[in-house]
Design a protein around this motif. Structure first.
Motif, mmCIF file in Angstrom:
data_model
loop_
_atom_site.group_PDB
_atom_site.id
_atom_site.type_symbol
_atom_site.label_atom_id
_atom_site.label_comp_id
_atom_site.label_asym_id
_atom_site.label_seq_id
_atom_site.Cartn_x
_atom_site.Cartn_y
_atom_site.Cartn_z
ATOM 1 N N ASP A 163 0.801 -1.220 0.195
ATOM 2 C CA ASP A 163 0.113 -0.147 -0.095
ATOM 3 C C ASP A 163 0.680 1.377 -0.074
ATOM 4 O OD1 ASP A 163 -2.663 1.073 2.024
ATOM 5 O OD2 ASP A 163 -2.262 1.558 -0.037
ATOM 6 N N TYR A 164 0.732 2.042 -1.017
ATOM 7 C CA TYR A 164 1.534 3.252 -1.072
ATOM 8 C C TYR A 164 0.898 4.324 -2.004
ATOM 9 C CZ TYR A 164 2.564 0.153 -5.086
ATOM 10 O OH TYR A 164 2.748 -0.657 -5.849
ATOM 11 N N TYR A 165 1.453 5.317 -2.240
ATOM 12 C CA TYR A 165 0.959 6.547 -3.036
ATOM 13 C C TYR A 165 2.052 6.897 -4.302
ATOM 14 C CZ TYR A 165 -2.229 7.071 0.754
ATOM 15 O OH TYR A 165 -3.113 6.839 1.785
ATOM 16 N N LEU A 166 1.559 7.169 -5.194
ATOM 17 C CA LEU A 166 2.326 7.521 -6.327
ATOM 18 C C LEU A 166 1.755 8.892 -6.960
ATOM 19 C CD1 LEU A 166 2.291 3.917 -8.182
ATOM 20 C CD2 LEU A 166 4.415 5.293 -7.460
ATOM 21 N N PHE A 167 2.852 9.627 -7.442
ATOM 22 C CA PHE A 167 2.430 11.223 -7.796
ATOM 23 C C PHE A 167 3.220 11.448 -9.189
ATOM 24 C CE2 PHE A 167 0.840 12.192 -3.673
ATOM 25 C CZ PHE A 167 1.676 11.316 -2.775
ATOM 26 N N TRP A 168 2.689 12.334 -9.811
ATOM 27 C CA TRP A 168 3.237 12.901 -10.873
ATOM 28 C C TRP A 168 3.366 14.684 -10.549
ATOM 29 C CZ3 TRP A 168 6.095 11.407 -14.942
ATOM 30 C CH2 TRP A 168 6.208 10.062 -15.272
ATOM 31 N N TYR A 169 4.441 15.040 -10.638
ATOM 32 C CA TYR A 169 4.611 16.414 -10.314
ATOM 33 C C TYR A 169 4.918 17.257 -11.647
ATOM 34 C CZ TYR A 169 3.373 16.248 -5.445
ATOM 35 O OH TYR A 169 2.779 16.012 -4.135
ATOM 36 N N LYS A 170 4.636 18.200 -11.689
ATOM 37 C CA LYS A 170 5.107 19.083 -13.153
ATOM 38 C C LYS A 170 6.051 20.402 -12.401
ATOM 39 C CE LYS A 170 2.647 22.005 -16.547
ATOM 40 N NZ LYS A 170 1.387 22.479 -16.897
ATOM 41 N N ILE B 31 -1.149 14.653 -10.698
ATOM 42 C CA ILE B 31 -2.192 13.735 -10.498
ATOM 43 C C ILE B 31 -1.539 12.737 -9.258
ATOM 44 C CG2 ILE B 31 -1.165 11.714 -11.910
ATOM 45 C CD1 ILE B 31 -4.083 11.779 -13.217
ATOM 46 N N ARG B 32 -2.353 12.135 -8.474
ATOM 47 C CA ARG B 32 -2.120 11.035 -7.658
ATOM 48 C C ARG B 32 -3.044 9.885 -7.589
ATOM 49 N NH1 ARG B 32 -4.749 10.978 -2.345
ATOM 50 N NH2 ARG B 32 -3.492 10.581 -0.571
ATOM 51 N N GLN B 33 -2.117 8.708 -7.476
ATOM 52 C CA GLN B 33 -2.625 7.504 -7.126
ATOM 53 C C GLN B 33 -2.292 6.675 -5.948
ATOM 54 O OE1 GLN B 33 -4.339 5.810 -10.079
ATOM 55 N NE2 GLN B 33 -4.626 4.164 -8.716
ATOM 56 N N GLU B 34 -3.598 6.255 -5.303
ATOM 57 C CA GLU B 34 -3.437 5.428 -4.188
ATOM 58 C C GLU B 34 -3.492 3.876 -4.840
ATOM 59 O OE1 GLU B 34 -6.888 8.208 -2.362
ATOM 60 O OE2 GLU B 34 -6.265 6.675 -1.004
ATOM 61 N N ALA B 35 -2.232 3.145 -4.268
ATOM 62 C CA ALA B 35 -2.029 1.651 -4.892
ATOM 63 C C ALA B 35 -3.053 0.991 -4.428
ATOM 64 C CB ALA B 35 -0.632 1.141 -4.101
ATOM 65 N N TYR B 36 -3.964 1.087 -3.373
ATOM 66 C CA TYR B 36 -4.940 0.275 -3.307
ATOM 67 C C TYR B 36 -6.238 0.285 -4.033
ATOM 68 C CZ TYR B 36 -7.613 3.459 -0.717
ATOM 69 O OH TYR B 36 -8.271 4.650 0.004
ATOM 70 N N LYS B 37 -6.102 1.285 -4.770
ATOM 71 C CA LYS B 37 -7.231 1.775 -5.852
ATOM 72 C C LYS B 37 -6.904 1.101 -7.213
ATOM 73 C CE LYS B 37 -9.218 5.709 -3.657
ATOM 74 N NZ LYS B 37 -9.643 7.156 -3.567
ATOM 75 N N GLN B 38 -7.755 0.030 -7.616
ATOM 76 C CA GLN B 38 -7.143 -0.530 -8.888
ATOM 77 C C GLN B 38 -7.610 0.773 -10.162
ATOM 78 O OE1 GLN B 38 -8.435 -4.164 -9.652
ATOM 79 N NE2 GLN B 38 -7.499 -5.066 -7.668
ATOM 80 N N MET C 155 9.303 20.194 -16.758
ATOM 81 C CA MET C 155 10.057 19.086 -16.493
ATOM 82 C C MET C 155 8.837 18.256 -15.619
ATOM 83 S SD MET C 155 13.197 18.648 -16.860
ATOM 84 C CE MET C 155 13.658 17.412 -15.494
ATOM 85 N N TYR C 156 8.786 17.017 -15.809
ATOM 86 C CA TYR C 156 7.957 16.114 -15.132
ATOM 87 C C TYR C 156 8.681 15.212 -13.975
ATOM 88 C CZ TYR C 156 3.882 18.008 -17.973
ATOM 89 O OH TYR C 156 3.012 18.820 -18.417
ATOM 90 N N PHE C 157 7.914 15.030 -13.023
ATOM 91 C CA PHE C 157 8.651 14.164 -12.033
ATOM 92 C C PHE C 157 7.760 12.902 -11.474
ATOM 93 C CE2 PHE C 157 12.697 16.380 -11.511
ATOM 94 C CZ PHE C 157 12.502 17.612 -11.818
ATOM 95 N N CYS C 158 8.105 11.790 -11.359
ATOM 96 C CA CYS C 158 7.427 10.788 -10.977
ATOM 97 C C CYS C 158 7.830 10.612 -9.464
ATOM 98 C CB CYS C 158 7.386 9.393 -11.595
ATOM 99 S SG CYS C 158 6.743 8.162 -11.149
#
Lengths: 113, 116
Positions: free
Chosen positions: B31-38, B49-56, B89-92
């Motif tokens: 369970d974790y979180y992922l992001f894209w920053y600009k 945008i933000r994604q929670e790993a438990y959400k399919q 610049m886009y950062f994951c």
């Protein structure tokens, strides 16, 4: 709401000196985190403060320290500056922590001569 | 080690076209979180945008959507109908937890150019 502000925006120091950077978060945000951005290493997490306590810490030497005040404003201190400390230092605030959206400030550009 | 890899340092896209930015990460967490920053030139970094790993379900924000492949540890960003203002610049990034301590781990970034 006003955004995250950082002062000063630019700073020039010499090796061996120390420096203090300041960050004012968005009103109501209790989490403040700090990052170092360099062309070679990219963006690296320094530490996070929440309610005046350091809650999380990255892999930086003890020369890098910080604190947070009761109004959530935060300061970062770097002692015994080295040439490699030249970087853009970014501060970010969020409502509750690193899993929330981070709101970044414009950064402080530190040059060490 | 918890790492984030953005394999393409630079990309370009024609205005109004679609572009996909790749990102892979390494973690043993479930369970974790992922992001894209600009980070636009000379401007402050902002969350895309933000994604929670438990959400399919893949996260979407207007023209921005992700393709989250948990098993493959892949988190790509699709920008549809590219606009000149998307140049940045886009950062994951990934919120890592290790030994009870948390941190944000960023990829090296990718420079996106939008051609008129």
């Amino acid at each position: 709401k006003a955004g995250v502000t950082q002062t000063p925006r630019y700073l020039i120091k010499t090796r061996g000196q120390q420096v203090t950077l300041s960050c004012s978060p968005i009103s109501g945000h209790r989490s403040v985190s700090w990052y170092q951005q360099t062309p070679g290493q990219g963006l690296q997490f320094l530490f996070e403060y929440f309610s005046e306590t350091q809650r999380n810490k990255g892999n930086f030497p003890g020369r890098f320290s910080g604190r947070q005040f009761s109004n959530s404003r935060s300061e970062m201190n770097v002692s015994t500056l080295e040439l490699g400390d030249s970087a853009l230092y970014l501060c970010a605030s969020s409502l509750r922590g690193l899993y929330n959206e981070q709101f970044f400030g414009p950064g402080t550009r530190l040059t060490v001569l | 080690a918890q790492t984030v890899t953005q394999s393409q340092p630079e990309m370009s896209v024609q205005e109004a076209e679609t572009v996909t930015l790749s990102c892979t990460y390494d973690t043993s967490e479930s369970d974790y979180y992922l992001f894209w920053y600009k980070q636009p030139p000379s401007r402050q970094m902002i969350l895309v945008i933000r994604q929670e790993a438990y959400k399919q379900q893949n996260a979407t924000e207007n023209r921005f959507s992700v393709n989250f492949q948990k098993a493959a540890k892949s988190f790509s960003l699709k920008i549809s109908d590219s606009q000149l203002g998307d140049a940045a610049m886009y950062f994951c990034a990934y919120k890592a937890t290790q030994g009870g301590s948390e941190k944000l781990v960023f990829g090296k970034g990718m420079k996106l150019t939008v051609n008129p």
